[in-house]
Write a protein that holds these residues in place. Structure first.
Motif, PDB file in Angstrom:
ATOM      1  N   LEU A 105       0.785  -1.149   0.015  1.00 46.73           N
ATOM      2  CA  LEU A 105       0.090   0.050  -0.056  1.00 46.73           C
ATOM      3  C   LEU A 105       0.841   1.270  -0.058  1.00 46.73           C
ATOM      4  CD1 LEU A 105      -2.965  -1.078   2.378  1.00 46.73           C
ATOM      5  CD2 LEU A 105      -2.761  -0.642  -0.001  1.00 46.73           C
ATOM      6  N   LEU A 106       1.979   1.374   0.776  1.00 47.43           N
ATOM      7  CA  LEU A 106       2.778   2.512   0.701  1.00 47.43           C
ATOM      8  C   LEU A 106       3.205   2.792  -0.480  1.00 47.43           C
ATOM      9  CD1 LEU A 106       4.639   2.174   4.453  1.00 47.43           C
ATOM     10  CD2 LEU A 106       3.119   4.061   3.399  1.00 47.43           C
ATOM     11  N   ALA A 107       3.764   1.413  -1.255  1.00 45.34           N
ATOM     12  CA  ALA A 107       4.408   1.581  -2.605  1.00 45.34           C
ATOM     13  C   ALA A 107       3.289   2.166  -3.790  1.00 45.34           C
ATOM     14  CB  ALA A 107       4.844   0.296  -3.081  1.00 45.34           C
ATOM     15  N   VAL A 108       2.132   1.453  -3.381  1.00 47.49           N
ATOM     16  CA  VAL A 108       1.081   2.100  -4.419  1.00 47.49           C
ATOM     17  C   VAL A 108       0.950   3.605  -4.259  1.00 47.49           C
ATOM     18  CG1 VAL A 108      -1.447   1.975  -5.011  1.00 47.49           C
ATOM     19  CG2 VAL A 108       0.014   0.001  -4.715  1.00 47.49           C
ATOM     20  N   ALA A 109       0.782   4.153  -2.801  1.00 43.49           N
ATOM     21  CA  ALA A 109       0.728   5.500  -2.658  1.00 43.49           C
ATOM     22  C   ALA A 109       1.845   6.255  -3.003  1.00 43.49           C
ATOM     23  CB  ALA A 109       0.498   5.740  -1.477  1.00 43.49           C
ATOM     24  N   GLU A 110       3.107   5.674  -3.208  1.00 45.35           N
ATOM     25  CA  GLU A 110       4.305   6.241  -3.466  1.00 45.35           C
ATOM     26  C   GLU A 110       4.271   6.329  -5.032  1.00 45.35           C
ATOM     27  OE1 GLU A 110       9.023   5.428  -3.795  1.00 45.35           O
ATOM     28  OE2 GLU A 110       7.980   5.012  -1.879  1.00 45.35           O
ATOM     29  N   ALA A 111       3.950   5.757  -5.597  1.00 45.61           N
ATOM     30  CA  ALA A 111       3.666   5.677  -7.289  1.00 45.61           C
ATOM     31  C   ALA A 111       2.553   6.643  -7.823  1.00 45.61           C
ATOM     32  CB  ALA A 111       3.452   4.093  -7.887  1.00 45.61           C
ATOM     33  N   MET A 112       1.401   6.675  -6.930  1.00 45.21           N
ATOM     34  CA  MET A 112       0.482   7.539  -7.420  1.00 45.21           C
ATOM     35  C   MET A 112       0.773   9.088  -6.821  1.00 45.21           C
ATOM     36  SD  MET A 112      -2.682   5.140  -6.460  1.00 45.21           S
ATOM     37  CE  MET A 112      -4.043   6.194  -7.138  1.00 45.21           C
ATOM     38  N   ASN A 113       1.335   9.214  -5.932  1.00 44.10           N
ATOM     39  CA  ASN A 113       1.708  10.507  -5.474  1.00 44.10           C
ATOM     40  C   ASN A 113       3.049  11.256  -6.044  1.00 44.10           C
ATOM     41  OD1 ASN A 113      -0.800  10.352  -4.100  1.00 44.10           O
ATOM     42  ND2 ASN A 113       0.046   9.827  -2.500  1.00 44.10           N
ATOM     43  N   GLY A 114       3.982  10.406  -6.206  1.00 44.64           N
ATOM     44  CA  GLY A 114       5.305  10.765  -6.149  1.00 44.64           C
ATOM     45  C   GLY A 114       6.087  10.928  -5.194  1.00 44.64           C
ATOM     46  N   THR A 115       5.441  10.932  -3.978  1.00 37.55           N
ATOM     47  CA  THR A 115       6.219  11.283  -2.781  1.00 37.55           C
ATOM     48  C   THR A 115       7.165   9.888  -2.388  1.00 37.55           C
ATOM     49  OG1 THR A 115       4.528  10.152  -1.388  1.00 37.55           O
ATOM     50  CG2 THR A 115       4.141  12.546  -1.890  1.00 37.55           C
ATOM     51  N   ARG A 116       8.067  10.236  -1.590  1.00 38.79           N
ATOM     52  CA  ARG A 116       9.312   9.209  -1.311  1.00 38.79           C
ATOM     53  C   ARG A 116       8.722   8.590   0.017  1.00 38.79           C
ATOM     54  NH1 ARG A 116      12.097   5.733  -4.072  1.00 38.79           N
ATOM     55  NH2 ARG A 116      14.130   5.433  -3.253  1.00 38.79           N
ATOM     56  N   LEU A 117       7.944   7.401   0.244  1.00 34.77           N
ATOM     57  CA  LEU A 117       7.626   7.035   1.386  1.00 34.77           C
ATOM     58  C   LEU A 117       8.634   5.742   1.886  1.00 34.77           C
ATOM     59  CD1 LEU A 117       3.815   6.937   0.827  1.00 34.77           C
ATOM     60  CD2 LEU A 117       4.970   8.486   2.170  1.00 34.77           C
ATOM     61  N   LEU A 118       9.000   5.199   0.880  1.00 36.94           N
ATOM     62  CA  LEU A 118      10.011   3.807   0.910  1.00 36.94           C
ATOM     63  C   LEU A 118      11.371   4.189   0.540  1.00 36.94           C
ATOM     64  CD1 LEU A 118       7.331   1.070  -0.331  1.00 36.94           C
ATOM     65  CD2 LEU A 118       8.033   1.662   2.365  1.00 36.94           C
ATOM     66  N   SER A 119      12.298   3.435   1.268  1.00 36.36           N
ATOM     67  CA  SER A 119      13.494   3.298   0.531  1.00 36.36           C
ATOM     68  C   SER A 119      13.874   2.177  -0.260  1.00 36.36           C
ATOM     69  CB  SER A 119      14.644   3.458   1.888  1.00 36.36           C
ATOM     70  OG  SER A 119      14.379   2.243   2.451  1.00 36.36           O
ATOM     71  N   GLY A 120      14.397   2.096  -1.069  1.00 37.20           N
ATOM     72  CA  GLY A 120      14.648   1.142  -2.075  1.00 37.20           C
ATOM     73  C   GLY A 120      13.785   1.109  -3.378  1.00 37.20           C
ATOM     74  N   ASN A 121      13.972   0.063  -3.794  1.00 36.45           N
ATOM     75  CA  ASN A 121      13.353  -0.106  -5.291  1.00 36.45           C
ATOM     76  C   ASN A 121      11.970  -0.254  -5.078  1.00 36.45           C
ATOM     77  OD1 ASN A 121      12.675  -0.814  -7.940  1.00 36.45           O
ATOM     78  ND2 ASN A 121      14.346  -2.080  -8.211  1.00 36.45           N
ATOM     79  N   LEU A 122      11.109   0.580  -5.763  1.00 35.00           N
ATOM     80  CA  LEU A 122       9.608   0.563  -5.698  1.00 35.00           C
ATOM     81  C   LEU A 122       9.229  -0.480  -6.532  1.00 35.00           C
ATOM     82  CD1 LEU A 122       7.060   2.266  -5.204  1.00 35.00           C
ATOM     83  CD2 LEU A 122       7.400   3.008  -7.566  1.00 35.00           C
ATOM     84  N   TRP A 123       9.671  -1.150  -7.498  1.00 32.27           N
ATOM     85  CA  TRP A 123       9.048  -2.423  -8.315  1.00 32.27           C
ATOM     86  C   TRP A 123       9.151  -3.570  -7.211  1.00 32.27           C
ATOM     87  CZ3 TRP A 123       5.821  -1.708 -11.845  1.00 32.27           C
ATOM     88  CH2 TRP A 123       5.950  -0.299 -12.634  1.00 32.27           C
ATOM     89  N   VAL A 124      10.021  -3.706  -6.545  1.00 41.48           N
ATOM     90  CA  VAL A 124      10.222  -4.707  -5.527  1.00 41.48           C
ATOM     91  C   VAL A 124       9.053  -4.614  -4.575  1.00 41.48           C
ATOM     92  CG1 VAL A 124      11.727  -5.856  -3.834  1.00 41.48           C
ATOM     93  CG2 VAL A 124      13.009  -5.052  -5.957  1.00 41.48           C
ATOM     94  N   ALA A 125       8.760  -3.428  -3.981  1.00 45.11           N
ATOM     95  CA  ALA A 125       7.597  -3.333  -3.089  1.00 45.11           C
ATOM     96  C   ALA A 125       6.339  -3.635  -3.828  1.00 45.11           C
ATOM     97  CB  ALA A 125       7.875  -1.974  -2.456  1.00 45.11           C
TER      98      ALA A 125
END
Length: 174
Positions: A112-132
């Protein structure tokens, strides 16, 4: 996993049927941990305790999801009724639920954090977004498909075990 109940009937008494089963089964718990019989994968192993028993077919691969028949020998007029079902050992069921719970507990928030990061463009997770985005749903899918994979690996074992029981205690469906 709702499985159907299998009922067989034998002309043997419950005690004689239990003795016949004990005589034909290979002990399931060898002391050394090594395979008991190297003849073939067609060795049926199991434990008979009183009027209850559990049997499985020993294979060359270690499959915790192998077909396992849990049954009981119940007296009836003219012989014995064998009532049982196929299922997984209790520890395997608990481990599957634990895996699913851990995968959901850790994976869903990360996803859910990765989806939110992908939609908003904000940086919520460290690391590769596609892995999350890929790994948590993959773990949940694996947990859901594990019983299906186990059933595929044990194809034919259920029929073999029922045939074994019919031969050993001279039983059959009525």
């Amino acid at each position: 996993m709702a499985r159907s109940v299998i009922v067989l009937h034998s002309s043997l008494s419950p005690d004689v049927a239990a003795k016949a089963l004990r005589r034909e089964l290979v002990d399931e718990r060898p002391e050394t941990g090594l395979p008991v019989d190297f003849r073939s994968a067609y060795v049926v192993r199991g434990v008979v305790a009183g009027q209850r028993f559990e049997v499985s077919r020993r294979g060359y691969r270690n499959n915790s999801l192998a077909a396992r028949f849990y049954g009981s020998l119940e007296p009836e007029t003219g012989g014995t009724r064998v009532v049982g079902r196929f299922g997984f050992p209790r520890w395997v069921r608990w481990m599957m639920w634990a895996w699913l719970g851990a995968a959901a507990g850790f994976g869903i928030p990360i996803f859910l954090l990765a989806v939110a990061e992908a939609m908003n463009g904000t940086r919520l997770l460290s690391g590769n977004l596609w892995v999350a985005l890929v790994v948590p749903p993959g773990l949940l899918l694996y947990a859901a498909l594990l019983p299906v994979i186990g059933r595929y690996l044990r194809r034919g074992d259920e029929r073999y075990i029922v045939s074994f029981l019919e031969d050993v205690i001279a039983a059959g469906p009525r």
